[in-house]
Design a protein around this motif. Structure first.
Motif, PDB file in Angstrom:
ATOM      1  N   TYR A 278      -3.773  -2.819  -4.298  1.00 28.14           N
ATOM      2  CA  TYR A 278      -2.704  -2.422  -3.391  1.00 28.14           C
ATOM      3  C   TYR A 278      -3.142  -2.303  -1.930  1.00 28.14           C
ATOM      4  O   TYR A 278      -2.314  -2.478  -1.040  1.00 28.14           O
ATOM      5  N   TRP A 279      -4.386  -1.987  -1.682  1.00 30.68           N
ATOM      6  CA  TRP A 279      -4.827  -1.810  -0.299  1.00 30.68           C
ATOM      7  C   TRP A 279      -5.434  -3.083   0.292  1.00 30.68           C
ATOM      8  O   TRP A 279      -5.591  -3.174   1.506  1.00 30.68           O
TER       9      TRP A 279
ATOM     10  N   PHE B  41      -7.059   0.566  -5.625  1.00 27.60           N
ATOM     11  CA  PHE B  41      -7.369   0.162  -4.247  1.00 27.60           C
ATOM     12  C   PHE B  41      -7.478  -1.356  -4.105  1.00 27.60           C
ATOM     13  O   PHE B  41      -6.970  -1.937  -3.140  1.00 27.60           O
TER      14      PHE B  41
ATOM     15  N   SER C 289       0.820  -1.208   0.000  1.00 24.89           N
ATOM     16  CA  SER C 289       0.000   0.000   0.000  1.00 24.89           C
ATOM     17  C   SER C 289       0.854   1.259   0.000  1.00 24.89           C
ATOM     18  O   SER C 289       0.417   2.310  -0.463  1.00 24.89           O
ATOM     19  N   TYR C 290       2.091   1.188   0.529  1.00 28.69           N
ATOM     20  CA  TYR C 290       3.013   2.311   0.429  1.00 28.69           C
ATOM     21  C   TYR C 290       4.353   1.809  -0.091  1.00 28.69           C
ATOM     22  O   TYR C 290       4.929   0.861   0.454  1.00 28.69           O
TER      23      TYR C 290
ATOM     24  N   HIS D 218      -0.335  -2.198   6.220  1.00 28.72           N
ATOM     25  CA  HIS D 218      -0.603  -2.833   4.925  1.00 28.72           C
ATOM     26  C   HIS D 218      -1.604  -3.976   5.100  1.00 28.72           C
ATOM     27  O   HIS D 218      -1.394  -4.891   5.906  1.00 28.72           O
ATOM     28  N   HIS D 219      -2.697  -3.925   4.353  1.00 25.96           N
ATOM     29  CA  HIS D 219      -3.797  -4.901   4.453  1.00 25.96           C
ATOM     30  C   HIS D 219      -4.342  -4.992   5.880  1.00 25.96           C
ATOM     31  O   HIS D 219      -4.952  -6.000   6.248  1.00 25.96           O
TER      32      HIS D 219
ATOM     33  N   HIS E 182      -1.407   7.143   3.956  1.00 20.76           N
ATOM     34  CA  HIS E 182       0.040   7.255   3.802  1.00 20.76           C
ATOM     35  C   HIS E 182       0.432   8.688   3.435  1.00 20.76           C
ATOM     36  O   HIS E 182       0.781   8.999   2.287  1.00 20.76           O
TER      37      HIS E 182
ATOM     38  N   ASN F 259       4.117   0.718   6.227  1.00 19.19           N
ATOM     39  CA  ASN F 259       3.431  -0.522   5.868  1.00 19.19           C
ATOM     40  C   ASN F 259       3.034  -1.374   7.074  1.00 19.19           C
ATOM     41  O   ASN F 259       2.594  -2.514   6.894  1.00 19.19           O
TER      42      ASN F 259
END
Length: 683
Positions: free
Chosen positions: A580-581, A577, A290-291, A501-502, A460, A498
């Protein structure tokens, strides 16, 4: 079309308090809502090639049109002889000096203009059907290259029969079959692609240099003027690969494109060294995080190896420029909430020149600034301060000199809240976390004060010690304002960002609450007078917080995501989205999406909660707000919904909307305040 935005009777009482002199302030007046129209800020400073002058955008707030507008101003490199180049009659931006410094190109209303600096004569070079961007001079000064959206020639697949001549039928249906069809702030976009154009510097007809179903951008010239470097995803699957772009060399004689990178991954802002032998660019290896932080890469074009010059830095590089001597580069990046400019040597050595780059975000204290390096080596940049928006500064022998005082009159008449940086420890894993406290004017630590926790978006992004009109208005009302950078924030390294992340929201909730507790421990905050608000990602966390705790007396969730399942299927960047998310599309991971959706906790909410979103917001669509409002209403929770007509995700774009946002937040908090607000500490 002008939109009337009226306040109900109750908020007017709050406005009266905001506009009146606070008994806490001494001497200068505290901020009032419409002081936003008195703000000015500098942007895009550009030294002339000889280093003797600097031109920049002077951005101001127009009360009549209710918009931020910009003029071009010019001054000597020592700050003297400051004068306007353009008038307030139109908004002008993106100044670009010709290589010999005799002319200045800029854009206004999407059109390209050139000014001859000796005579002051100005000419519009062409009548462009769409707005120009990425404007850049050729090395010999004969051409201007730019990027422009080029619509596709498409017709409706269905033609209705039987329409009489002159009949007043309903408008034709809008037929959409593209993956990317609307964008926040732009609305529904016409089918088409961004292509590269070339225009003679003395005017004429622009020539289209690229073609096909591809977006192009990030232009730079080769030093010999024979080619343009550009970025594009020409794989034929660009819409489903939102992060991927390649670097191409466009030969101007043959119009042939040569891809310069062999490795897969995002590549941006290609720039050749002054001698044309080395290529530098920004990018990273796409790991679907995500980042992912931009690194600075350099490669010699004669077959040298690719070198990552900033891998050891572990900070995302926002921008860079070659030094005129070609032996080093200037890089901009965020570190612990501050914007840094550093000199990056090709041998890997790095020297920080200043940590005061920024000041472009006047509403909330986000990072972000502009800098440029002239052919003489003069470095001009926008200067960061917690006391005022961006001013123009220069670096002289590695010393910072601020040249402008655009807000001198504003600061002379108003008292701002003092901004204090502090660090505290996470209760989750002992990490050091950074935050800032704005003390209200007239602050007395022997009293008890109400506290507002204001949460940044992104997630982020990073807050820092920059001027923040919205938060200063809250402090002017008598609140201690707390803002922090919880896990997920940038400027602390890729691993820190991160951690969510998720898994967002998650322990970032704990980081925020730990910050509140750290300020309460100081003894001047009333723990019974806590309030919380935030926008976008901050709106998500506000809704998440009230589902986890009842410690806050009231909350305002601005432009939130409430249900991740519905969000990724209605937001403008849905292809990004879902990739990546989240671990995949929502129908394959329903439990994962719902477990992190604030709607899953709505049954726990007891806190009076207001929702606020722009009706033209396509990033966090207002349907998210409506879901939460209706759920809270069904539960009988004290709630309200504020809809900002015509506003996109960036509510602050209209100064009056920034005013309304703060006014409604303060109204809601005042409506739910206790009688002990601001009471003196007896214990």
């Amino acid at each position: 079309m002008t939109t009337s935005f009226k306040l109900p009777i109750a908020p007017v009482l709050v406005l009266a308090g905001l506009l009146a002199l606070s008994p806490l302030a001494q001497g200068r007046a505290p901020l009032a809502l419409d002081d936003v129209f008195d703000l000015e800020l500098a942007g895009d400073p550009r030294p002339s090639p000889d280093g003797e002058r600097i031109v920049f955008e002077r951005i101001w707030m127009d009360r009549q049109s209710d918009r931020a507008r910009s003029m071009l101003w010019i001054m000597d490199a020592d700050g003297s002889d400051l004068e306007p180049l353009t008038s307030r009659d139109r908004s002008v931006s993106s100044p670009r000096w010709s290589p010999d410094g005799t002319r200045l190109a800029y854009t206004s209303g999407g059109q390209i203009f050139v000014r001859w600096m000796d005579s002051g004569r100005e000419v519009r070079l062409a009548d462009l059907p769409r707005g120009a961007s990425n404007l850049i001079w050729s090395p010999d000064g004969r051409w201007l290259a730019f990027v422009m959206h080029t619509p596709e020639a498409d017709g409706l697949p269905v033609q209705l029969p039987g329409r009489p001549q002159g009949a007043d039928w309903a408008p034709d249906p809008i037929y959409i079959d593209r993956l990317f069809y609307r964008a926040d702030g732009a609305g529904y976009v016409d089918a088409g692609w961004r292509h590269v154009y070339l225009l003679p510097a003395e005017g004429g007809s622009p020539s289209q240099l690229t073609e096909g179903p591809y977006h192009h951008g990030d232009l730079s010239w080769s030093p010999d003027g024979q080619a343009l470097l550009l970025t594009a995803n020409r794989s034929g699957n660009a819409e489903r690969e939102p992060q991927i772009s390649d670097i191409y060399r466009l030969d101007l004689a043959t119009r042939e494109l040569e891809r310069l990178n062999m490795e897969r991954g995002p590549h941006a802002r290609p720039r050749l060294s002054p001698d044309g032998r080395s290529l530098a660019w920004l990018g990273f290896e796409d790991r679907k995080l995500s980042y992912q932080a931009n690194r600075l890469y350099v490669r010699e074009l004669d077959g040298g190896e690719i070198r990552n010059l900033t891998e050891d830095l572990d900070r995302g590089i926002d921008d860079f420029a070659w030094d005129p001597d070609g032996r080093s580069l200037l890089i901009a990046y965020d570190h612990e909430g501050r914007g840094l400019l550093a000199r990056q040597r090709l041998n890997g050595r790095r020297e920080v020149l200043t940590d005061t780059l920024g000041g472009m975000s006047y509403g909330r204290p986000y990072s972000g600034g502009d800098f440029s390096v002239g052919a003489s080596g003069l470095i001009a940049f926008t200067h960061l301060s917690s006391e005022r928006p961006a001013e123009v500064a220069v670096l002289e022998r590695n010393r910072v000199r601020v040249l402008t005082e655009l807000n001198r009159d504003f600061l002379a008449d108003h008292e701002l809240g003092e901004v204090e940086e502090f660090w505290y420890e996470s209760s989750v894993d002992g990490r050091r976390l950074q935050g800032w406290i704005i003390h209200p004017p007239g602050f007395d630590p022997s009293q008890r004060w109400p506290l507002i926790l204001e949460i940044h978006g992104g997630p982020h992004t990073t807050y820092g010690p920059g001027f923040a009109m919205e938060l200063q208005l809250m402090a002017a009302r008598g609140y201690v304002v707390l803002y922090t950078n919880p896990r997920g924030s940038t400027s602390y390294g890729e691993d820190f960002a991160n951690l969510i992340h998720h898994d967002y929201p998650s322990e970032d909730y704990n980081d925020l609450i730990d910050g509140v507790d750290a300020v309460i421990e100081r003894g001047y905050v009333d723990p019974e007078q806590l309030y919380v608000t935030g926008g976008s990602g901050g709106g998500v966390l506000t809704a998440w917080i009230v589902g986890q705790t009842d410690r806050f007396r009231a909350a305002v969730s601005v432009k939130p995501v409430i249900n991740w399942y519905s969000f990724v299927l209605s937001a403008d960047a849905y292809a990004y989205f879902t990739e990546y998310w989240f671990p995949g599309p929502p129908w394959e991971h329903q439990e994962h999406y719902m477990a992190r959706s604030p709607i899953s906790l709505v049954g726990n909410v007891t806190t009076p909660t207001m929702l606020m979103t722009g009706e033209a917001d396509y990033r966090t669509p207002i349907s998210e707000t409506e879901q939460y409002y209706q759920a809270l209403k069904l539960r009988g929770i004290d709630t309200a919904m504020v809809r900002i007509p015509e506003a996109p995700h960036a509510i602050y774009r209209r100064p009056s909307n920034l005013m309304a946002k703060v006014a409604y937040i303060l109204y809601w908090f005042e409506e739910h305040a206790g009688e002990d607000t601001g009471s003196e500490d007896q214990g």
